[in-house]
Design a protein around this motif. Structure first.
Motif, mmCIF file in Angstrom:
data_model
loop_
_atom_site.group_PDB
_atom_site.id
_atom_site.type_symbol
_atom_site.label_atom_id
_atom_site.label_comp_id
_atom_site.label_asym_id
_atom_site.label_seq_id
_atom_site.Cartn_x
_atom_site.Cartn_y
_atom_site.Cartn_z
ATOM 1 N N TRP A 163 0.813 -1.212 0.000
ATOM 2 C CA TRP A 163 0.000 0.000 0.000
ATOM 3 C C TRP A 163 0.851 1.268 0.000
ATOM 4 O O TRP A 163 0.304 2.365 -0.171
ATOM 5 C CB TRP A 163 -0.901 0.018 1.235
ATOM 6 N N ASP A 164 2.153 1.140 0.204
ATOM 7 C CA ASP A 164 3.059 2.279 0.343
ATOM 8 C C ASP A 164 3.897 2.424 -0.927
ATOM 9 O O ASP A 164 4.817 1.640 -1.150
ATOM 10 C CB ASP A 164 3.967 2.058 1.557
ATOM 11 N N PRO A 165 3.612 3.411 -1.793
ATOM 12 C CA PRO A 165 4.341 3.518 -3.061
ATOM 13 C C PRO A 165 5.831 3.804 -2.900
ATOM 14 O O PRO A 165 6.597 3.572 -3.829
ATOM 15 C CB PRO A 165 3.628 4.659 -3.798
ATOM 16 N N THR A 166 6.268 4.262 -1.728
ATOM 17 C CA THR A 166 7.709 4.455 -1.524
ATOM 18 C C THR A 166 8.428 3.117 -1.398
ATOM 19 O O THR A 166 9.639 3.038 -1.589
ATOM 20 C CB THR A 166 7.987 5.308 -0.269
ATOM 21 N N ARG A 167 7.682 2.068 -1.066
ATOM 22 C CA ARG A 167 8.276 0.729 -0.979
ATOM 23 C C ARG A 167 7.849 -0.175 -2.139
ATOM 24 O O ARG A 167 8.573 -1.111 -2.484
ATOM 25 C CB ARG A 167 7.892 0.064 0.348
ATOM 26 N N SER A 168 6.708 0.113 -2.740
ATOM 27 C CA SER A 168 6.198 -0.747 -3.814
ATOM 28 C C SER A 168 6.481 -0.184 -5.201
ATOM 29 O O SER A 168 6.582 -0.928 -6.172
ATOM 30 C CB SER A 168 4.693 -0.951 -3.663
ATOM 31 N N GLY A 169 6.570 1.150 -5.313
ATOM 32 C CA GLY A 169 6.752 1.780 -6.614
ATOM 33 C C GLY A 169 5.457 2.205 -7.267
ATOM 34 O O GLY A 169 5.459 2.846 -8.314
ATOM 35 N N GLY A 170 4.315 1.846 -6.673
ATOM 36 C CA GLY A 170 3.022 2.197 -7.249
ATOM 37 C C GLY A 170 1.925 1.424 -6.556
ATOM 38 O O GLY A 170 2.072 0.992 -5.410
ATOM 39 N N GLY A 171 0.828 1.216 -7.272
ATOM 40 C CA GLY A 171 -0.303 0.501 -6.707
ATOM 41 C C GLY A 171 -0.636 -0.744 -7.500
ATOM 42 O O GLY A 171 0.223 -1.589 -7.763
ATOM 43 N N ALA A 172 -1.899 -0.846 -7.922
ATOM 44 C CA ALA A 172 -2.367 -2.051 -8.602
ATOM 45 C C ALA A 172 -1.643 -2.287 -9.925
ATOM 46 O O ALA A 172 -1.480 -3.441 -10.342
ATOM 47 C CB ALA A 172 -3.873 -1.957 -8.832
ATOM 48 N N ILE A 173 -1.200 -1.234 -10.580
ATOM 49 C CA ILE A 173 -0.500 -1.417 -11.861
ATOM 50 C C ILE A 173 0.805 -2.171 -11.656
ATOM 51 O O ILE A 173 1.084 -3.172 -12.331
ATOM 52 C CB ILE A 173 -0.234 -0.065 -12.546
ATOM 53 N N ILE A 174 1.628 -1.703 -10.725
ATOM 54 C CA ILE A 174 2.930 -2.349 -10.547
ATOM 55 C C ILE A 174 2.794 -3.711 -9.869
ATOM 56 O O ILE A 174 3.627 -4.603 -10.070
ATOM 57 C CB ILE A 174 3.905 -1.432 -9.781
#
Length: 333
Positions: A163-174
């Protein structure tokens, strides 16, 4: 015999270990790393793994392992890959390859410079249905591919880092678009260049700083269009579907909700139903052999057969880089 250092003890690490230990003769996880001692120790005990560590360098540089298997949160992929390449180990990395295309290119160049084996673990490209459909397409059953659609939707991820784009790079797309993009790319043909991307994304339900729903269109140089739609707000389990349309035929695949196994219960099954199942009662759609149905068995077979033969697997870090570049374009659009 291959001895692996597994980095990560989350859901994907469990699926990887189950697939390897149950279905890949001569392949064993020999060292497992987790950032938390209790997780590493329990995972090792659960899966009969002789060594565990909370030291990333110790796990990667274990002299008794020849392959590093990365199942970490997205923001840790780059560091793990660079360390594994420096150690001269074969590297298998979960999807997405990196946080963005710049990172993906950096790790691709690192593994190529080190001369190590690299495999990109896009399991949904390896489901038995997908592989059979891909063979039909490659044999000309549909003629020229004109359009593909891939959908992945479920109520949301298991771990909070998604849920955290600083750790995932984005949301459902990535998280899920990477699967869908590469499935479409395989059906259209990897030799066909993507030219243009249009994507719509929004945060409709979840209290997060990233998209929970998205739809994208990718136009290829052949004129083919590849459509993906992803959602973290879909209710009722996990929806995995693919379609391919060609000048001479059509393919439709339903991987998860309509498996041919439908069960109604007032009391529950008394245990695990299937990934992303929301209920234990009512109508349920169990999966007979989950790691096989999700592609893990064929994926790892391809990886280790290619490793032993000194050839490239179906999915390499180059493919991961292309997918990251397309997802970057989706976010920019």
């Amino acid at each position: 015999m291959h001895q692996l250092s597994l980095l990560g003890t989350g859901l994907i690490g469990m699926f990887y270990t189950q697939s390897l230990h149950q279905y890949q003769p001569g392949v064993r996880v020999a060292h497992v790393y987790s950032r938390r001692k209790e997780r590493a120790e329990k995972f090792a005990a659960d899966w009969d793994i002789p060594r565990w560590s909370t030291d990333l360098d110790a796990a990667i540089n274990d002299p008794h392992t020849d392959t590093v298997l990365i199942g970490l949160p997205n923001h840790l992929h780059k560091t793990a890959i660079l360390k594994a390449a420096a150690a001269g180990k074969a590297i298998l990395c979960t999807k997405p390859l990196a946080m963005n295309a710049a990172e993906a290119l950096e790790v691709l160049e690192a593994v190529e410079a080190a001369g190590v084996f690299h495999g990109y673990l896009e399991d949904l490209c390896y489901t038995p249905k997908t592989l059979k459909a891909l063979q039909a397409v490659q044999n000309g059953a549909l003629g020229q591919v004109l359009w593909t659609r891939s959908r992945e939707a479920h109520p949301g991820p298991h771990s909070d880092w998604f849920w955290d784009p600083t750790r995932s790079g984005g949301g459902a797309i990535i998280d899920m678009g990477c699967h869908c993009i590469e499935i479409g790319r395989n059906f259209i043909g990897k030799q066909v260049q993507p030219l243009e991307v249009v994507c719509w994304a929004d945060t409709l339900v979840k209290p997060i700083d990233a998209e929970d729903n998205a739809v994208g269109l990718i136009r290829y140089e052949s004129g083919a269009l590849s459509q993906f739609d992803v959602s973290w707000t879909y209710r009722g389990g996990m929806d995995l579907r693919d379609e391919v349309a060609g000048e001479n035929g059509t393919i439709r695949l339903d991987h998860w909700l309509r498996t041919g196994f439908e069960l109604f219960t007032e009391t529950g099954m008394g245990g695990y139903v299937a990934e992303k199942a929301e209920s234990e009662t009512g109508w349920l759609f169990p999966v007979g052999d989950e790691v096989n149905a999700l592609g893990y068995v064929h994926m790892f077979r391809d990886m280790f057969e290619a490793m032993d033969a000194g050839t490239a697997p179906m999915e390499t870090f180059y493919d991961g880089y292309v997918v990251n570049a397309i997802m970057d374009a989706c976010y920019r659009s």
